[in-house]
Design an enzyme around this catalytic site. Structure first.
Site, PDB file in Angstrom:
ATOM      1  N   MET A 128       0.845  -1.199   0.000  1.00  0.00           N
ATOM      2  CA  MET A 128       0.000   0.000   0.000  1.00  0.00           C
ATOM      3  C   MET A 128       0.885   1.256   0.000  1.00  0.00           C
ATOM      4  O   MET A 128       0.648   2.191  -0.746  1.00  0.00           O
ATOM      5  CB  MET A 128      -0.854   0.053   1.271  1.00  0.00           C
ATOM      6  CG  MET A 128      -1.659  -1.178   1.570  1.00  0.00           C
ATOM      7  SD  MET A 128      -2.602  -0.869   3.104  1.00  0.00           S
ATOM      8  CE  MET A 128      -2.539  -2.443   3.868  1.00  0.00           C
ATOM      9  N   SER A 135       0.580   7.316   5.740  1.00  0.00           N
ATOM     10  CA  SER A 135      -0.638   7.507   6.546  1.00  0.00           C
ATOM     11  C   SER A 135      -1.791   7.933   5.660  1.00  0.00           C
ATOM     12  O   SER A 135      -2.934   7.504   5.861  1.00  0.00           O
ATOM     13  CB  SER A 135      -0.400   8.596   7.606  1.00  0.00           C
ATOM     14  OG  SER A 135       0.690   8.265   8.412  1.00  0.00           O
ATOM     15  N   GLU A 244      -5.402  -6.802  10.662  1.00  0.00           N
ATOM     16  CA  GLU A 244      -3.953  -6.587  10.669  1.00  0.00           C
ATOM     17  C   GLU A 244      -3.516  -5.931  11.987  1.00  0.00           C
ATOM     18  O   GLU A 244      -2.505  -6.304  12.582  1.00  0.00           O
ATOM     19  CB  GLU A 244      -3.565  -5.689   9.485  1.00  0.00           C
ATOM     20  CG  GLU A 244      -2.085  -5.318   9.497  1.00  0.00           C
ATOM     21  CD  GLU A 244      -1.650  -4.529   8.258  1.00  0.00           C
ATOM     22  OE1 GLU A 244      -2.518  -4.152   7.449  1.00  0.00           O
ATOM     23  OE2 GLU A 244      -0.439  -4.301   8.130  1.00  0.00           O
ATOM     24  N   GLN A 338      17.193  -0.910  30.206  1.00  0.00           N
ATOM     25  CA  GLN A 338      17.869  -0.153  31.263  1.00  0.00           C
ATOM     26  C   GLN A 338      18.335  -1.093  32.377  1.00  0.00           C
ATOM     27  O   GLN A 338      19.436  -0.949  32.914  1.00  0.00           O
ATOM     28  CB  GLN A 338      16.909   0.909  31.809  1.00  0.00           C
ATOM     29  CG  GLN A 338      17.530   1.878  32.786  1.00  0.00           C
ATOM     30  CD  GLN A 338      18.520   2.833  32.116  1.00  0.00           C
ATOM     31  OE1 GLN A 338      18.541   2.963  30.894  1.00  0.00           O
ATOM     32  NE2 GLN A 338      19.357   3.463  32.915  1.00  0.00           N
TER      33      GLN A 338
HETATM   34  C1  LIG Z   1       9.797  -1.973   8.497  1.00  0.00           C
HETATM   35  C2  LIG Z   1       8.548  -1.494   7.820  1.00  0.00           C
HETATM   36  C3  LIG Z   1       7.702  -2.417   7.223  1.00  0.00           C
HETATM   37  C4  LIG Z   1       6.559  -1.987   6.559  1.00  0.00           C
HETATM   38  N1  LIG Z   1       5.786  -2.898   5.894  1.00  0.00           N
HETATM   39  C5  LIG Z   1       4.791  -2.455   5.071  1.00  0.00           C
HETATM   40  C6  LIG Z   1       4.102  -3.367   4.209  1.00  0.00           C
HETATM   41  O1  LIG Z   1       4.344  -4.576   4.217  1.00  0.00           O
HETATM   42  N2  LIG Z   1       3.162  -2.856   3.369  1.00  0.00           N
HETATM   43  C7  LIG Z   1       2.864  -1.528   3.320  1.00  0.00           C
HETATM   44  O2  LIG Z   1       2.015  -1.128   2.533  1.00  0.00           O
HETATM   45  N3  LIG Z   1       3.496  -0.642   4.141  1.00  0.00           N
HETATM   46  C8  LIG Z   1       4.456  -1.075   4.991  1.00  0.00           C
HETATM   47  N4  LIG Z   1       5.129  -0.189   5.814  1.00  0.00           N
HETATM   48  C9  LIG Z   1       4.772   1.216   5.751  1.00  0.00           C
HETATM   49  C10 LIG Z   1       4.075   1.760   6.998  1.00  0.00           C
HETATM   50  O3  LIG Z   1       2.768   1.242   7.079  1.00  0.00           O
HETATM   51  C11 LIG Z   1       4.126   3.300   6.928  1.00  0.00           C
HETATM   52  O4  LIG Z   1       5.482   3.665   7.124  1.00  0.00           O
HETATM   53  C12 LIG Z   1       3.228   3.945   7.947  1.00  0.00           C
HETATM   54  O5  LIG Z   1       1.869   3.757   7.622  1.00  0.00           O
HETATM   55  C13 LIG Z   1       3.482   5.457   8.077  1.00  0.00           C
HETATM   56  O6  LIG Z   1       3.499   6.093   6.832  1.00  0.00           O
HETATM   57  P1  LIG Z   1       4.742   7.033   6.440  1.00  0.00           P
HETATM   58  O7  LIG Z   1       6.001   6.288   6.655  1.00  0.00           O
HETATM   59  O8  LIG Z   1       4.491   7.574   5.088  1.00  0.00           O
HETATM   60  O9  LIG Z   1       4.714   8.217   7.496  1.00  0.00           O
HETATM   61  P2  LIG Z   1       3.931   9.589   7.319  1.00  0.00           P
HETATM   62  O10 LIG Z   1       2.543   9.339   6.915  1.00  0.00           O
HETATM   63  O11 LIG Z   1       4.777  10.516   6.501  1.00  0.00           O
HETATM   64  O12 LIG Z   1       3.935  10.124   8.827  1.00  0.00           O
HETATM   65  C14 LIG Z   1       5.015  10.856   9.409  1.00  0.00           C
HETATM   66  C15 LIG Z   1       4.566  11.316  10.795  1.00  0.00           C
HETATM   67  O13 LIG Z   1       3.416  12.176  10.667  1.00  0.00           O
HETATM   68  C16 LIG Z   1       2.378  11.687  11.475  1.00  0.00           C
HETATM   69  N5  LIG Z   1       1.076  11.937  10.852  1.00  0.00           N
HETATM   70  C17 LIG Z   1       0.680  11.676   9.581  1.00  0.00           C
HETATM   71  N6  LIG Z   1      -0.601  12.005   9.406  1.00  0.00           N
HETATM   72  C18 LIG Z   1      -1.049  12.490  10.600  1.00  0.00           C
HETATM   73  C19 LIG Z   1      -2.299  12.971  11.088  1.00  0.00           C
HETATM   74  N7  LIG Z   1      -3.370  13.009  10.306  1.00  0.00           N
HETATM   75  N8  LIG Z   1      -2.369  13.381  12.377  1.00  0.00           N
HETATM   76  C20 LIG Z   1      -1.291  13.324  13.185  1.00  0.00           C
HETATM   77  N9  LIG Z   1      -0.092  12.862  12.792  1.00  0.00           N
HETATM   78  C21 LIG Z   1       0.034  12.443  11.524  1.00  0.00           C
HETATM   79  C22 LIG Z   1       2.630  10.188  11.583  1.00  0.00           C
HETATM   80  O14 LIG Z   1       1.980   9.646  12.701  1.00  0.00           O
HETATM   81  C23 LIG Z   1       4.152  10.154  11.703  1.00  0.00           C
HETATM   82  O15 LIG Z   1       4.512  10.413  13.023  1.00  0.00           O
HETATM   83  C24 LIG Z   1       6.240  -0.607   6.527  1.00  0.00           C
HETATM   84  C25 LIG Z   1       7.071   0.318   7.179  1.00  0.00           C
HETATM   85  C26 LIG Z   1       8.214  -0.100   7.808  1.00  0.00           C
HETATM   86  C27 LIG Z   1       9.109   0.923   8.450  1.00  0.00           C
END
Ligand SMILES: Cc1cc2nc3c(=O)[nH]c(=O)nc-3n(C[C@H](O)[C@H](O)[C@H](O)COP(=O)(O)OP(=O)(O)OC[C@H]3O[C@@H](n4cnc5c(N)ncnc54)[C@H](O)[C@@H]3O)c2cc1C
Length: 382
Positions: A128, A135, A244, A338
């Site tokens: 996704m 997010s 999930e 810790q």
């Molecule tokens: C090791 C690993 C494995 C993963 N595996 C998968 C997988 O198999 N399939 C897949 O599709 N994805 C996968 N992911 C992706 C993961 O689901 C996303 O990283 C996660 O949903 C957050 O999205 P982002 O990294 O774009 O962060 P962002 O959306 O850029 O968020 C950055 C920060 O902003 C905050 N934020 C964003 N929107 C809001 C809001 N509306 N209100 C308050 N705060 C907000 C977030 O909480 C976060 O602190 C994986 C990620 C990792 C690191």
């Protein structure tokens, strides 16, 4: 409370014991090597499948045991946590991806894919997230154009767990640029022209997990590989995210339980100022606090598992479960580390790996902040 009596029944415990023996023989001796390699070998999936540890809930006609009870999935997370294995993502395969197939797949699709998912010949992933859409999934750029007998898929995905090993990837892509939330889910198979994988991504933890980028360039996805409705994938994802998130919550509380066990053993042995660390009031109070938090968290997760079994778990409750369990896990691994002192910072002690591995639990499958958004929306605050 002895959960082996209050929460589990004999079948679950026997399944857990069999899995424990399997992991001790087939996984534990190789964990260091897999972490160095950044991937688990494909064969371990097949070995796990042969023993019935993948999709235990699948119908017998697909080779499963028909055990439609999430407690089997839960006990898998507990046994994996006990050996500190986070790269062999059986829960992702069994409890996150395969239920999409089972829920939205046609009979023909299930016939085509489920038996090999059960046997471990087919490893699953779900894609996704994109570089600019995590997010906020609705801002994804991957798109699939309806070309009559197939869709033409273009785009890229990032951070995809099982990304290198996966044979079948459930890929989310926009099917309309005008209408909001118009996303389809596509079953993309290894070998389809235009489907390529990037390198394994270097991460601070989950070292044996093959997290990767995926690229799709004019991939012709036949119509028979659409999962569910081509315009309703967003809602399908929302429906399945509860599943999930409960699975991640189970992993979270299982990880916290395991960390507490290792720490209790350690503080009994380790001495300072002529007595075991356990004798200091700070140690005892800290561990008493953690145990209380873990047990309360476990009780809520167990309740959610029963709710899921009864088809009663709401998206908000699943978000609460994920938030509670992963935040608890984060606090527990930090406070436990810790108590290990400098040894806690050394890779040879399991708590160090648990500490880095736990960090992502508050990020993937929806961040803690997004969980709070979901929960608060249901509270009619504004
Ligand atoms: C090791 C690993 C494995 C993963 N595996 C998968 C997988 O198999 N399939 C897949 O599709 N994805 C996968 N992911 C992706 C993961 O689901 C996303 O990283 C996660 O949903 C957050 O999205 P982002 O990294 O774009 O962060 P962002 O959306 O850029 O968020 C950055 C920060 O902003 C905050 N934020 C964003 N929107 C809001 C809001 N509306 N209100 C308050 N705060 C907000 C977030 O909480 C976060 O602190 C994986 C990620 C990792 C690191």
């Amino acid at each position: 409370m002895d959960r082996s009596k209050t929460h589990y029944e004999d079948d679950h415990l026997m399944f857990g014991e069999a899995l424990k023996s399997f992991l001790a023989k087939e996984v534990v001796p190789h964990q260091e090597k897999w972490a160095e390699d950044g991937i688990v070998p494909r064969e371990i999936w097949q070995k796990a499948g042969e023993q019935g540890f993948l999709l235990p809930w699948a119908d017998e006609k697909y080779g499963g045991a028909g055990a439609k009870d999430f407690r089997f999935e839960q006990i898998i997370t507990e046994e994996l946590a006990n050996i500190n294995e986070t790269g062999l993502m059986i829960p992702l395969h069994s409890a996150t991806c395969a239920p999409y197939l089972n829920t939205f797949g046609t009979d023909e699709q299930k016939q085509r894919y489920m038996p090999k998912c059960v046997s471990g010949e087919t490893i699953l992933a779900i894609a996704m997230t994109e570089p600019d859409a995590g997010s906020d999934l609705n801002s994804m750029r991957s798109h699939a154009k309806d070309c009559g007998d197939h869709f033409l898929l273009n785009g890229s995905k990032v951070f995809i767990s099982n990304g290198i090993n996966a044979d079948l990837v459930i890929v989310a892509a926009k099917t309309s640029s005008e209408k909001r939330h118009t996303i389809g889910l596509f079953l993309v198979e290894t070998g389809m022209d235009g489907f390529e994988r990037g390198k394994k991504l270097k991460k601070i933890g989950l070292h044996s997990q093959d997290t990767a980028e995926l690229f799709f360039t004019d991939v012709k996805v036949p119509k028979e590989n659409i999962l569910g409705h081509p315009e309703k994938g967003f809602y399908q994802m929302m429906e399945m995210l509860a599943h999930e998130r409960l699975s991640v919550a189970c992993t979270g509380v299982s990880g916290a339980q395991a960390a507490l066990k290792w720490t209790v053993d350690y503080v009994r042995e380790r001495k300072a100022f002529g007595k075991p660390i356990a004798a200091f009031q700070n140690t005892r109070f800290k561990l008493a606090e953690l145990k209380t938090q873990i047990d309360a968290t476990q009780a809520y997760i167990d309740q959610c598992v029963h709710a899921l079994n009864a088809n009663q778990l709401t998206a908000e409750e699943a978000a609460q479960a994920k938030l509670l369990a992963t935040e608890t896990q984060g606090k527990v691994v930090d406070e436990c580390l810790q108590l290990f002192g400098g040894n806690g910072y050394m890779m040879e002690y399991p708590i160090s790996r648990a500490y880095v591995d736990a960090r992502v639990q508050r990020i993937y499958a929806g961040t803690s902040e997004i969980m709070k958004e979901i929960i608060s929306r249901s509270m009619n605050l504004t």
